[in-house]
Motif scaffolding. Structure first.
Motif, PDB file in Angstrom:
ATOM      1  N   ARG A  85       0.808  -1.215   0.000  1.00  0.00           N
ATOM      2  CA  ARG A  85       0.000   0.000   0.000  1.00  0.00           C
ATOM      3  C   ARG A  85       0.849   1.276   0.000  1.00  0.00           C
ATOM      4  O   ARG A  85       0.386   2.331   0.385  1.00  0.00           O
ATOM      5  N   ARG A  86       2.092   1.180  -0.335  1.00  0.00           N
ATOM      6  CA  ARG A  86       2.922   2.387  -0.356  1.00  0.00           C
ATOM      7  C   ARG A  86       4.112   2.186  -1.283  1.00  0.00           C
ATOM      8  O   ARG A  86       4.409   1.081  -1.693  1.00  0.00           O
ATOM      9  N   THR A  87       4.774   3.301  -1.547  1.00  0.00           N
ATOM     10  CA  THR A  87       5.948   3.274  -2.414  1.00  0.00           C
ATOM     11  C   THR A  87       7.207   3.503  -1.586  1.00  0.00           C
ATOM     12  O   THR A  87       7.149   4.079  -0.493  1.00  0.00           O
ATOM     13  N   PHE A  88       8.334   3.050  -2.123  1.00  0.00           N
ATOM     14  CA  PHE A  88       9.632   3.253  -1.480  1.00  0.00           C
ATOM     15  C   PHE A  88      10.616   3.821  -2.497  1.00  0.00           C
ATOM     16  O   PHE A  88      10.529   3.519  -3.694  1.00  0.00           O
ATOM     17  N   GLY A  89      11.555   4.623  -2.003  1.00  0.00           N
ATOM     18  CA  GLY A  89      12.594   5.147  -2.892  1.00  0.00           C
ATOM     19  C   GLY A  89      13.831   5.509  -2.095  1.00  0.00           C
ATOM     20  O   GLY A  89      13.784   5.690  -0.873  1.00  0.00           O
ATOM     21  N   ALA A  90      14.967   5.597  -2.785  1.00  0.00           N
ATOM     22  CA  ALA A  90      16.235   5.966  -2.144  1.00  0.00           C
ATOM     23  C   ALA A  90      16.678   7.325  -2.660  1.00  0.00           C
ATOM     24  O   ALA A  90      16.640   7.578  -3.865  1.00  0.00           O
ATOM     25  N   THR A  91      17.074   8.210  -1.752  1.00  0.00           N
ATOM     26  CA  THR A  91      17.577   9.526  -2.130  1.00  0.00           C
ATOM     27  C   THR A  91      18.807   9.837  -1.272  1.00  0.00           C
ATOM     28  O   THR A  91      19.129   9.102  -0.332  1.00  0.00           O
ATOM     29  N   GLY A  92      19.451  10.973  -1.603  1.00  0.00           N
ATOM     30  CA  GLY A  92      20.544  11.465  -0.774  1.00  0.00           C
ATOM     31  C   GLY A  92      21.646  10.458  -0.553  1.00  0.00           C
ATOM     32  O   GLY A  92      22.238  10.387   0.524  1.00  0.00           O
ATOM     33  N   THR A  93      21.973   9.684  -1.568  1.00  0.00           N
ATOM     34  CA  THR A  93      22.985   8.637  -1.403  1.00  0.00           C
ATOM     35  C   THR A  93      24.386   9.240  -1.350  1.00  0.00           C
ATOM     36  O   THR A  93      24.738  10.106  -2.147  1.00  0.00           O
ATOM     37  N   SER A  94      25.169   8.784  -0.411  1.00  0.00           N
ATOM     38  CA  SER A  94      26.581   9.167  -0.297  1.00  0.00           C
ATOM     39  C   SER A  94      27.391   7.886  -0.103  1.00  0.00           C
ATOM     40  O   SER A  94      26.840   6.780  -0.169  1.00  0.00           O
ATOM     41  N   THR A  95      28.682   8.030   0.146  1.00  0.00           N
ATOM     42  CA  THR A  95      29.504   6.846   0.407  1.00  0.00           C
ATOM     43  C   THR A  95      29.197   6.253   1.780  1.00  0.00           C
ATOM     44  O   THR A  95      29.620   5.132   2.086  1.00  0.00           O
ATOM     45  N   SER A  96      28.473   7.018   2.625  1.00  0.00           N
ATOM     46  CA  SER A  96      28.185   6.569   3.991  1.00  0.00           C
ATOM     47  C   SER A  96      26.826   5.903   4.140  1.00  0.00           C
ATOM     48  O   SER A  96      26.632   5.088   5.035  1.00  0.00           O
ATOM     49  N   GLY A  97      25.873   6.300   3.282  1.00  0.00           N
ATOM     50  CA  GLY A  97      24.542   5.732   3.449  1.00  0.00           C
ATOM     51  C   GLY A  97      23.542   6.387   2.513  1.00  0.00           C
ATOM     52  O   GLY A  97      23.912   7.124   1.596  1.00  0.00           O
ATOM     53  N   PHE A  98      22.267   6.116   2.746  1.00  0.00           N
ATOM     54  CA  PHE A  98      21.221   6.709   1.907  1.00  0.00           C
ATOM     55  C   PHE A  98      19.974   6.960   2.743  1.00  0.00           C
ATOM     56  O   PHE A  98      19.844   6.447   3.868  1.00  0.00           O
ATOM     57  N   THR A  99      19.105   7.768   2.172  1.00  0.00           N
ATOM     58  CA  THR A  99      17.831   8.063   2.812  1.00  0.00           C
ATOM     59  C   THR A  99      16.742   7.232   2.157  1.00  0.00           C
ATOM     60  O   THR A  99      16.632   7.199   0.924  1.00  0.00           O
ATOM     61  N   LEU A 100      15.982   6.552   2.973  1.00  0.00           N
ATOM     62  CA  LEU A 100      14.882   5.718   2.485  1.00  0.00           C
ATOM     63  C   LEU A 100      13.576   6.455   2.716  1.00  0.00           C
ATOM     64  O   LEU A 100      13.240   6.810   3.848  1.00  0.00           O
TER      65      LEU A 100
END
Lengths: 54, 251
Positions: free
Chosen positions: B212-227
């Motif tokens: 019932r929802r969508t997911f995406g990745a943003t703000g990716t760096s060498t340390s991590g990402f925002t989900l």
């Protein structure tokens, strides 16, 4: 719907404390949105920090 | 001529019976009393059996063992072991060499000559190559910087095609909370420390049967990402397990 790309970000430093995790004890700097709800360790999957909702 | 084919091989042409001094590499095949038995490289009889010769041992720190590579001095028909190469190390090509050095293993398989080579590449790469009937079929390249690459044989026979491998990858799963309709949530995920040297591409996928929802990745760096996850389905979405995969193709 809100424009999420405009959201303010901040730099935080997190350290995983899970025993046996290869990331444990290693400070990691992350740029995260202000509205962040939690930070997960990508190795062990545990929550490192949890923020109050809202 | 001495009658010993091995010694005769060392004699200069013209019948001069004074054997020259010579250095040879060989492999220790065992011991006979206090004489070390050595098979010198390339010395086989007419039936392809290795020719074994006794040798004295001098100036060697440790006692040569069966299978050790040894440097042998041949002088006046006597063999003396002067040095033992570490059994864990074999040297192909001299230090300072600017030309190709190759270690090759040969084997005939189903009537075809196969060659398996470990090559010092010209572009600071270590290459593992498989050749069939003198044609290169595949190459596995290990770069000095850790970049891996593969060249594989093309069925059309037009040589080999380059197929790079990822420099670094990481994957994992996280559990996100329930999300009511009309809302979104933001989480951050750290990568394994030091895994990436450039920001990787990140792919996310929920494991829920009715997410019932969508997911995406943003703000990716060498340390991590925002989900990020949003629910505009009109109904509430329960807690979800999310799988993610990050890949950095090049150094």
């Amino acid at each position: 719907m809100e424009d999420e790309d405009e959201e303010q970000t901040k730099i935080i430093e997190v350290v995983c404390a899970t025993e046996g995790c290869s990331n444990a004890g290693i400070p990691i700097q992350l740029e995260v949105p202000e509205s962040i709800r939690a930070v997960f360790c990508g190795v062990c999957g545990q929550r490192i920090i949890e923020y109050d909702e809202g | 001529m001495t009658g010993n084919p091995l010694v005769d091989a060392f004699l200069p042409p013209g019948g001069n019976s004074t054997p020259p001094t010579n250095y040879r590499w060989g492999i220790v095949s065992g011991w006979d009393g206090n004489r070390c038995l050595v098979h010198l490289d390339g010395d086989f009889d007419s039936e392809d059996n290795p020719i074994i010769m006794p040798a004295a041992v001098q100036y060697v720190g440790s006692t040569p063992r069966t299978g050790d590579r040894v440097l042998v001095l041949i002088h006046h028909l006597r063999a003396t072991i002067l040095g033992v190469l570490s059994p864990s190390t074999s040297v192909i090509g001299p230090e300072g060499s600017t030309s190709e050095s190759v270690l090759r293993l040969n084997r005939v398989v189903s009537g075809s000559q196969l060659a398996y080579e470990f090559q010092a590449g010209a572009s600071e790469q270590a290459n593992i190559m498989v050749k069939k009937d003198d044609q290169t079929h595949s190459i596995f390249r290990v770069g000095r910087d850790g970049q891996l690459g593969v060249q594989t044989y093309t069925v059309s026979g037009s040589g080999s095609a380059t197929r790079p491998l990822p420099f670094a990858t990481a994957s994992g799963e996280v559990s996100v909370d329930l999300l009511s309709s009309g809302n979104y949530d933001t989480y951050s995920v750290t990568f394994p420390s030091g895994r990436f040297t450039k920001s990787p591409l990140v792919f996310v996928n929920t494991q829920g049967t009715v997410p019932r929802r969508t997911f995406g990745a943003t703000g990716t760096s060498t340390s991590g990402f925002t989900l990020r996850t949003a629910n505009y389905s009109g109904g509430n979405s329960g807690a979800q397990t999310v799988h993610w995969f990050a890949v950095q193709m090049e150094v």
